[in-house]
Design an enzyme around this catalytic site. Structure first.
Site, mmCIF file in Angstrom:
data_model
loop_
_atom_site.group_PDB
_atom_site.id
_atom_site.type_symbol
_atom_site.label_atom_id
_atom_site.label_comp_id
_atom_site.label_asym_id
_atom_site.label_seq_id
_atom_site.Cartn_x
_atom_site.Cartn_y
_atom_site.Cartn_z
ATOM 1 N N TYR A 161 -7.767 7.285 5.515
ATOM 2 C CA TYR A 161 -9.218 7.100 5.668
ATOM 3 C C TYR A 161 -9.927 8.410 5.966
ATOM 4 O O TYR A 161 -9.642 9.418 5.336
ATOM 5 C CB TYR A 161 -9.511 6.048 6.749
ATOM 6 C CG TYR A 161 -8.760 4.772 6.509
ATOM 7 C CD1 TYR A 161 -8.995 4.036 5.347
ATOM 8 C CD2 TYR A 161 -7.804 4.315 7.392
ATOM 9 C CE1 TYR A 161 -8.303 2.873 5.098
ATOM 10 C CE2 TYR A 161 -7.111 3.142 7.140
ATOM 11 C CZ TYR A 161 -7.371 2.436 5.998
ATOM 12 O OH TYR A 161 -6.680 1.293 5.757
ATOM 13 N N TYR B 186 -6.320 -11.367 -0.804
ATOM 14 C CA TYR B 186 -6.392 -10.105 -0.027
ATOM 15 C C TYR B 186 -6.014 -10.358 1.437
ATOM 16 O O TYR B 186 -5.217 -9.617 2.022
ATOM 17 C CB TYR B 186 -7.807 -9.516 -0.143
ATOM 18 C CG TYR B 186 -8.032 -8.363 0.808
ATOM 19 C CD1 TYR B 186 -7.432 -7.122 0.588
ATOM 20 C CD2 TYR B 186 -8.818 -8.526 1.959
ATOM 21 C CE1 TYR B 186 -7.608 -6.074 1.484
ATOM 22 C CE2 TYR B 186 -8.997 -7.487 2.852
ATOM 23 C CZ TYR B 186 -8.397 -6.272 2.607
ATOM 24 O OH TYR B 186 -8.563 -5.234 3.504
ATOM 25 N N LYS C 298 -2.240 -2.341 0.734
ATOM 26 C CA LYS C 298 -3.145 -1.887 -0.339
ATOM 27 C C LYS C 298 -2.426 -0.991 -1.344
ATOM 28 O O LYS C 298 -2.723 -1.000 -2.534
ATOM 29 C CB LYS C 298 -4.332 -1.132 0.275
ATOM 30 C CG LYS C 298 -5.238 -2.018 1.107
ATOM 31 C CD LYS C 298 -6.243 -1.213 1.914
ATOM 32 C CE LYS C 298 -7.149 -2.125 2.729
ATOM 33 N NZ LYS C 298 -8.003 -1.414 3.679
ATOM 34 N N SER D 246 -3.401 -3.048 6.110
ATOM 35 C CA SER D 246 -3.856 -2.195 5.008
ATOM 36 C C SER D 246 -2.741 -1.459 4.272
ATOM 37 O O SER D 246 -2.992 -0.918 3.193
ATOM 38 C CB SER D 246 -4.837 -1.147 5.525
ATOM 39 O OG SER D 246 -6.101 -1.715 5.673
ATOM 40 N N VAL E 104 -4.227 -1.451 10.414
ATOM 41 C CA VAL E 104 -4.688 -1.771 11.771
ATOM 42 C C VAL E 104 -3.638 -2.511 12.604
ATOM 43 O O VAL E 104 -3.816 -2.720 13.802
ATOM 44 C CB VAL E 104 -6.018 -2.564 11.795
ATOM 45 C CG1 VAL E 104 -7.180 -1.718 11.342
ATOM 46 C CG2 VAL E 104 -5.909 -3.836 10.989
HETATM 47 O O1 DON Z 1 -9.442 -6.074 5.779
HETATM 48 C C1 DON Z 1 -9.156 -5.810 6.935
HETATM 49 O O2 DON Z 1 -10.015 -5.471 7.732
HETATM 50 C C2 DON Z 1 -7.702 -5.864 7.384
HETATM 51 N N1 DON Z 1 -7.019 -6.970 6.820
HETATM 52 C C3 DON Z 1 -6.973 -4.616 7.024
HETATM 53 C C4 DON Z 1 -7.619 -3.378 7.563
HETATM 54 C C5 DON Z 1 -6.707 -2.264 7.835
HETATM 55 O O3 DON Z 1 -5.521 -2.397 8.104
HETATM 56 C C6 DON Z 1 -7.373 -0.982 7.881
HETATM 57 N N2 DON Z 1 -6.499 -0.005 8.450
HETATM 58 N N3 DON Z 1 -6.567 0.864 9.142
#
Ligand code: DON
Length: 320
Positions: free
Chosen positions: A242, A190, A68, A65, A260
């Protein structure tokens, strides 16, 4: 603060939190579950391009993430602030990063830092077909990092084959006309941006580029138009962590973004970028050690943006 002192601070923090084993690695993307949970690195890069690091700094991992932030910058460059605002809002959610929620009046995803907003943002990346769009995305990362980057194919395919929740969000946004491109192509882009491989120093250089008005302090190359830095940092400040964003802003007080993978970037405008990598996450998806390290760094170096007695480090100061 002397250079040796900053090195000592990072070493102390690494030593102090190495034994912390709270949290768990992300498992919902099967390939992410394979990471060694003990990995731990901290890196600070100043706007003068000085690098301070400790731990597993060469270890590669997928950016997840944290991407982003940078995709949002590219969408702003491609379309301008006003248009991007019609497709993705700038309101913190208070909900989990993968919540399936759109604004009830505008049908926009709430902000570009949660999954729905990030998918909408990525759908805005220009290019003639999937390959050109991916190349533009990779080239954008190259500008921030200073070297070529690659997509981890296993993580990409793992997420593409299990990312039903993200696919559901994309379909919901297609229903409301918030995404008007080929949604499978945008979802692939994405998932690919999330699977870009970086190390902890790369994270800190990217953060330092944002701290340095969009110019990579190591290569001196411009990565993003300076007029969008305030947009990027504002959404990071209010939405980057978040449903922990409020407490983060209160206690740590600098724009940040987590992923994540266990990475966190934090930006001290005009001073430095911070990168931390440690894969065990708390219930909100933020790296447990990463949050602790940033909290202590902010306190010890007086980095909170609203701290009245805030230090204004330049690397000249760091060397005195
Ligand atoms: O879209 C997703 O679920 C993952 N590729 C990225 C999510 C993420 O890193 C959220 N972070 N805390």
């Amino acid at each position: 603060m002397a250079q040796e002192n900053l090195e000592a601070v990072l070493n102390d923090l690494h030593c102090k939190y190495k034994s912390l084993q709270d949290g768990a690695v992300a498992k919902y993307i099967p390939e992410l579950a394979k990471v060694n949970p003990e990995l731990f690195s901290i890196c600070v890069v100043t706007v003068d391009g000085e690098v301070y690091q400790v731990g597993d700094d060469k270890q590669l991992f997928t950016i997840q993430s944290i991407s982003k932030v940078f995709a949002y910058g590219l969408a702003l460059e491609d379309h301008g602030r006003d248009y991007v605002l019609t497709r993705v809002g700038v309101e913190p959610t208070g909900d989990a990063f993968n919540a399936i929620i759109l604004d009830e009046q505008s049908n926009r995803p709430l902000n570009p830092m949660v999954n729905a907003g990030a998918i909408a943002t990525t759908s805005l990346i220009k290019g003639n077909g999937a390959t050109e769009r991916l190349n533009r995305m990779l080239n954008m990362f190259r500008g921030y990092i200073g070297h070529d980057v690659f997509v981890d194919i296993s993580v990409f395919t793992s997420e593409r084959s299990t990312g039903h929740r993200n696919r559901a969000m994309a379909h919901l946004m297609l229903n409301f006309g918030m995404i008007d491109r080929n949604i499978e192509e945008s979802l692939d882009l994405y998932f690919q941006q999330c699977a870009v491989m970086v190390n902890c120093q790369d994270l800190a250089v990217m953060a330092a580029t944002l701290a340095n008005k969009g110019i990579n302090p190591v290569t001196k190359e411009r990565a993003v138009n300076s007029s969008y830095i305030k947009d990027i940092l504002s959404v990071m400040y209010t939405c980057g962590m978040y449903n922990f964003a409020g407490e983060w802003a209160y206690k740590i007080g600098i724009p940040a973004k987590s992923g994540v993978c266990g990475g966190i970037i934090a930006i001290v405008p005009n001073q430095m970028g911070i990168g931390v990598f440690s894969p065990r996450l708390d219930a909100r998806g933020n790296s447990v050690r990463g949050v602790k390290v940033c909290e202590e760094l902010s306190q010890q170096l007086g980095l909170h943006l609203f701290e009245c007695s805030r230090n204004n480090f330049k690397s000249g100061d760091l060397c005195n």
